[in-house]
Write a protein that holds these residues in place. Structure first.
Motif, PDB file in Angstrom:
ATOM      1  N   PRO A 391       0.813  -1.227   0.000  1.00 37.53           N
ATOM      2  CA  PRO A 391       0.000   0.000   0.000  1.00 37.53           C
ATOM      3  C   PRO A 391       0.841   1.269   0.000  1.00 37.53           C
ATOM      4  N   LEU A 392       1.939   1.263   0.758  1.00 37.39           N
ATOM      5  CA  LEU A 392       2.821   2.429   0.787  1.00 37.39           C
ATOM      6  C   LEU A 392       3.527   2.611  -0.554  1.00 37.39           C
ATOM      7  N   ALA A 393       3.863   1.485  -1.211  1.00 35.81           N
ATOM      8  CA  ALA A 393       4.499   1.561  -2.533  1.00 35.81           C
ATOM      9  C   ALA A 393       3.531   2.148  -3.555  1.00 35.81           C
ATOM     10  N   LEU A 394       2.251   1.756  -3.456  1.00 37.23           N
ATOM     11  CA  LEU A 394       1.247   2.287  -4.377  1.00 37.23           C
ATOM     12  C   LEU A 394       1.071   3.792  -4.172  1.00 37.23           C
ATOM     13  N   VAL A 395       0.986   4.222  -2.930  1.00 38.77           N
ATOM     14  CA  VAL A 395       0.847   5.654  -2.624  1.00 38.77           C
ATOM     15  C   VAL A 395       2.061   6.419  -3.140  1.00 38.77           C
ATOM     16  N   ARG A 396       3.242   5.867  -2.945  1.00 35.51           N
ATOM     17  CA  ARG A 396       4.474   6.491  -3.447  1.00 35.51           C
ATOM     18  C   ARG A 396       4.406   6.688  -4.965  1.00 35.51           C
ATOM     19  N   THR A 397       4.000   5.621  -5.678  1.00 41.86           N
ATOM     20  CA  THR A 397       3.955   5.685  -7.141  1.00 41.86           C
ATOM     21  C   THR A 397       2.947   6.727  -7.621  1.00 41.86           C
ATOM     22  N   ARG A 398       1.787   6.785  -6.979  1.00 43.74           N
ATOM     23  CA  ARG A 398       0.780   7.773  -7.388  1.00 43.74           C
ATOM     24  C   ARG A 398       1.255   9.202  -7.133  1.00 43.74           C
ATOM     25  N   MET A 399       1.948   9.403  -6.014  1.00 42.76           N
ATOM     26  CA  MET A 399       2.473  10.744  -5.715  1.00 42.76           C
ATOM     27  C   MET A 399       3.564  11.131  -6.719  1.00 42.76           C
ATOM     28  N   GLN A 400       4.383  10.152  -7.132  1.00 43.73           N
ATOM     29  CA  GLN A 400       5.426  10.419  -8.125  1.00 43.73           C
ATOM     30  C   GLN A 400       4.819  10.801  -9.475  1.00 43.73           C
ATOM     31  N   ALA A 401       3.655  10.186  -9.783  1.00 43.19           N
ATOM     32  CA  ALA A 401       3.044  10.359 -11.104  1.00 43.19           C
ATOM     33  C   ALA A 401       2.092  11.550 -11.187  1.00 43.19           C
ATOM     34  N   GLN A 402       1.674  12.100 -10.037  1.00 45.03           N
ATOM     35  CA  GLN A 402       0.624  13.131 -10.003  1.00 45.03           C
ATOM     36  C   GLN A 402       0.849  14.294 -10.986  1.00 45.03           C
ATOM     37  N   ALA A 403       2.027  14.870 -10.957  1.00 49.39           N
ATOM     38  CA  ALA A 403       2.295  16.067 -11.751  1.00 49.39           C
ATOM     39  C   ALA A 403       2.277  15.798 -13.247  1.00 49.39           C
ATOM     40  N   SER A 404       2.549  14.533 -13.639  1.00 46.48           N
ATOM     41  CA  SER A 404       2.608  14.215 -15.068  1.00 46.48           C
ATOM     42  C   SER A 404       1.238  13.882 -15.651  1.00 46.48           C
ATOM     43  N   MET A 405       0.225  13.790 -14.782  1.00 40.24           N
ATOM     44  CA  MET A 405      -1.124  13.434 -15.230  1.00 40.24           C
ATOM     45  C   MET A 405      -1.983  14.693 -15.343  1.00 40.24           C
ATOM     46  N   GLU A 406      -2.569  14.869 -16.515  1.00 39.75           N
ATOM     47  CA  GLU A 406      -3.383  16.058 -16.762  1.00 39.75           C
ATOM     48  C   GLU A 406      -4.599  16.099 -15.831  1.00 39.75           C
ATOM     49  N   GLY A 407      -4.812  17.244 -15.189  1.00 40.13           N
ATOM     50  CA  GLY A 407      -5.968  17.420 -14.313  1.00 40.13           C
ATOM     51  C   GLY A 407      -5.867  16.715 -12.981  1.00 40.13           C
ATOM     52  N   SER A 408      -4.684  16.165 -12.685  1.00 39.89           N
ATOM     53  CA  SER A 408      -4.504  15.430 -11.427  1.00 39.89           C
ATOM     54  C   SER A 408      -4.250  16.406 -10.279  1.00 39.89           C
ATOM     55  N   GLU A 409      -4.948  16.192  -9.166  1.00 38.86           N
ATOM     56  CA  GLU A 409      -4.802  17.046  -7.989  1.00 38.86           C
ATOM     57  C   GLU A 409      -3.557  16.646  -7.201  1.00 38.86           C
ATOM     58  N   VAL A 411      -1.926  16.094  -3.957  1.00 35.71           N
ATOM     59  CA  VAL A 411      -2.340  15.928  -2.558  1.00 35.71           C
ATOM     60  C   VAL A 411      -1.239  15.255  -1.743  1.00 35.71           C
ATOM     61  N   SER A 412      -1.349  15.385  -0.420  1.00 38.92           N
ATOM     62  CA  SER A 412      -0.367  14.782   0.487  1.00 38.92           C
ATOM     63  C   SER A 412      -0.620  13.286   0.629  1.00 38.92           C
ATOM     64  N   MET A 413       0.303  12.617   1.302  1.00 33.55           N
ATOM     65  CA  MET A 413       0.194  11.173   1.501  1.00 33.55           C
ATOM     66  C   MET A 413      -1.094  10.803   2.239  1.00 33.55           C
ATOM     67  N   SER A 414      -1.384  11.474   3.347  1.00 35.01           N
ATOM     68  CA  SER A 414      -2.565  11.144   4.154  1.00 35.01           C
ATOM     69  C   SER A 414      -3.861  11.377   3.384  1.00 35.01           C
ATOM     70  N   LYS A 415      -3.915  12.487   2.630  1.00 35.40           N
ATOM     71  CA  LYS A 415      -5.114  12.783   1.838  1.00 35.40           C
ATOM     72  C   LYS A 415      -5.300  11.775   0.708  1.00 35.40           C
ATOM     73  N   LEU A 416      -4.194  11.354   0.123  1.00 36.08           N
ATOM     74  CA  LEU A 416      -4.269  10.382  -0.968  1.00 36.08           C
ATOM     75  C   LEU A 416      -4.779   9.037  -0.465  1.00 36.08           C
ATOM     76  N   VAL A 417      -4.276   8.588   0.700  1.00 32.00           N
ATOM     77  CA  VAL A 417      -4.732   7.323   1.296  1.00 32.00           C
ATOM     78  C   VAL A 417      -6.231   7.407   1.596  1.00 32.00           C
ATOM     79  N   LYS A 418      -6.646   8.522   2.181  1.00 30.83           N
ATOM     80  CA  LYS A 418      -8.059   8.732   2.517  1.00 30.83           C
ATOM     81  C   LYS A 418      -8.930   8.711   1.261  1.00 30.83           C
ATOM     82  N   LYS A 419      -8.446   9.348   0.211  1.00 32.50           N
ATOM     83  CA  LYS A 419      -9.173   9.415  -1.059  1.00 32.50           C
ATOM     84  C   LYS A 419      -9.334   8.023  -1.666  1.00 32.50           C
TER      85      LYS A 419
END
Length: 462
Positions: A391-409, A411-419
């Motif tokens: 789960p932590l690896a998945l959150v890491r990957t999504r945070m790494q990819a956020q800026a490269s995805m169009e329209g992606s918000e 967010v912090s680690m805790s907010k992303l897990v909650k989402k």
């Protein structure tokens, strides 16, 4: 065999009766220390306490006969393994030359005089050789239960590389360091990791693709995912991100090894406990991850890139730096570092459990389990570690990819897990785990074959 077992039980019963001074059916530390001293067993500082701590399984401050006999039986089994390891010519006796050879195997030089001194301290009948009974009698109440000869067979293999984290071996012996074998083993392991990662790169890209893009509303199967990737960029696109994933093996391995060795050197000799090995491994992993983390970010971006987005690794780094700044290279760093602790802890705990189970059940004539058992134990322990930290690896990957995805918000680690939990539930944290596990067996198999070829080519003996 039965008679021998019955004789041992009777011997243990006699010993227990002598040690149980107040006849309450239990032996405490004071009785153990006093009784053994009266029987002529010389004990070093704290050794009685170590025996007591190992045997007192119910922690009631006293050894009953069942605990006492179980400890001695297990300890005797390990002593027999060590005796057989030292008895090089298998004649049932250990002589001075065999003691010297065993020390030499561990990278230590022992003079003839010192070897004879050791032998004389154990030899009860004056033959200047030691048989099993003399060995057993001398070490039965010595608490050392993980003698170096057994431990050496149980080094974590350098060949294990599941693609995300390269396993480095346990500490090298002095012999391996002085002869240069250590760097050959690291090179062999690094090459095995490179070929293994390249061979399983399509599954690794699919894992990252599913971690970032798959959801309840956008379910992606393995077949559909591969079809999408091939349609967008051709068959070669299945290997996107593999170049940087292979390149980072060298600095990752070197930094892990140096950090691990420095941590153990700080201990200044002595027995290395499991928790100390865990701490050293965790620190080494964290140090390596901090140093190479920008390469991890680039690997994710290159893996997810669309055709024409980046021309290569340097172009990727240049565009990230220009558009997002230096901080972008450390997005997802916190969940990445947090993931090291459950991974390393569970990996070590499962490995030690499997190792001890094998020794207890199958080790009769040798402490060497063979490569298949080592690979099996290492694969299972690494997989369990990955399962816990995924789960932590998945959150890491999504945070790494956020800026490269169009329209992606962003967010912090805790907010992303909650989402993720709100939209996809708990299992949303395990998106992409199927291709991740699918690559384990081929990755380990490829690593092993390449590692063995490299060992042979570099002149490393079996």
């Amino acid at each position: 065999m039965k008679n021998g077992s019955e004789d041992n039980t009777k011997t243990f019963a006699d010993l227990f009766e002598k040690l149980d001074a107040n006849k309450d059916g239990k032996v405490d530390v004071s009785e153990l220390k006093t009784g053994l001293a009266a029987m002529g067993f010389s004990m070093g500082k704290g050794e009685a306490q170590k025996i007591f701590a190992s045997g007192d399984t119910d922690k009631d401050e006293g050894l009953d006969f069942e605990e006492f006999s179980k400890y001695l039986k297990e300890h005797e089994k390990k002593l027999r393994l060590t005796f057989k390891s030292l008895d090089k010519n298998q004649d049932g006796r250990i002589d001075a030359r065999e003691i010297q050879q065993s020390f030499k195997d561990l990278g230590l030089n022992l003079t003839d005089r010192d070897a004879e001194k050791i032998l004389h301290s154990i030899d009860a009948d004056g033959t200047m050789t030691v048989d099993w009974n003399e060995w057993r009698e001398h070490f039965l109440f010595n608490p050392a239960d993980d003698l170096q000869e057994i431990i050496r067979y149980w080094k974590h293999s350098t060949v294990l590389d599941i693609g995300d984290s390269l396993t480095i071996p346990d500490e090298f012996t002095e012999e391996e360091k002085t002869t240069g074998i250590w760097w050959k083993q690291l090179v062999a392991g690094g090459m095995a990791g490179a070929v293994s990662r390249t061979g399983t790169a399509p599954l690794d890209r699919m894992k990252v693709f599913m971690q970032v893009h798959s959801s309840k509303s956008n379910k992606i199967s393995l077949v559909d995912g591969f079809k999408q990737m091939i349609k967008e960029g051709g068959v070669a696109s299945l290997w996107r991100g593999n170049g940087v994933n292979v390149i980072k093996i060298a600095p990752e391995t070197a930094i892990k090894f140096m950090a691990y060795e420095q941590k153990l050197l700080a201990k200044d000799g002595g027995k290395i406990q499991s928790h100390e090995r865990f701490m050293a491994g965790s620190l080494a992993g964290a140090t390596a991850q901090t140093a190479i983390y920008p390469m991890e970010v680039m690997k994710t971006r290159l893996t997810l890139r669309k055709t024409g987005q980046y021309s290569g690794m340097f172009d990727c780094a240049k565009k990230i730096l220009k558009k997002e700044g230096v901080k972008a290279f450390y997005k997802g760093y916190v969940p990445n570092i947090l993931g090291i602790i459950p991974y390393a802890g569970i990996d070590l705990a499962v490995y030690e459990t499997l190792k001890n189970a094998w020794l207890s059940r199958y080790a009769k004539d040798t402490a060497n389990p063979g490569i298949l058992v080592l690979l099996g134990c290492g694969t299972i322990s690494s997989t369990c570690g990955q399962l816990a930290s995924y789960p932590l690896a998945l959150v890491r990957t999504r945070m790494q990819a956020q800026a490269s995805m169009e329209g992606s918000e962003q967010v912090s680690m805790s907010k992303l897990v909650k989402k993720i939990m709100q939209k996809e539930g708990f299992f949303g944290l395990y998106r992409g785990i199927l291709p991740n596990f699918m690559k384990v067996i081929p990755a380990v198999s490829i690593s092993y074959v390449v590692y063995e070829y490299m060992r042979s080519g570099l002149g490393i003996s079996k």
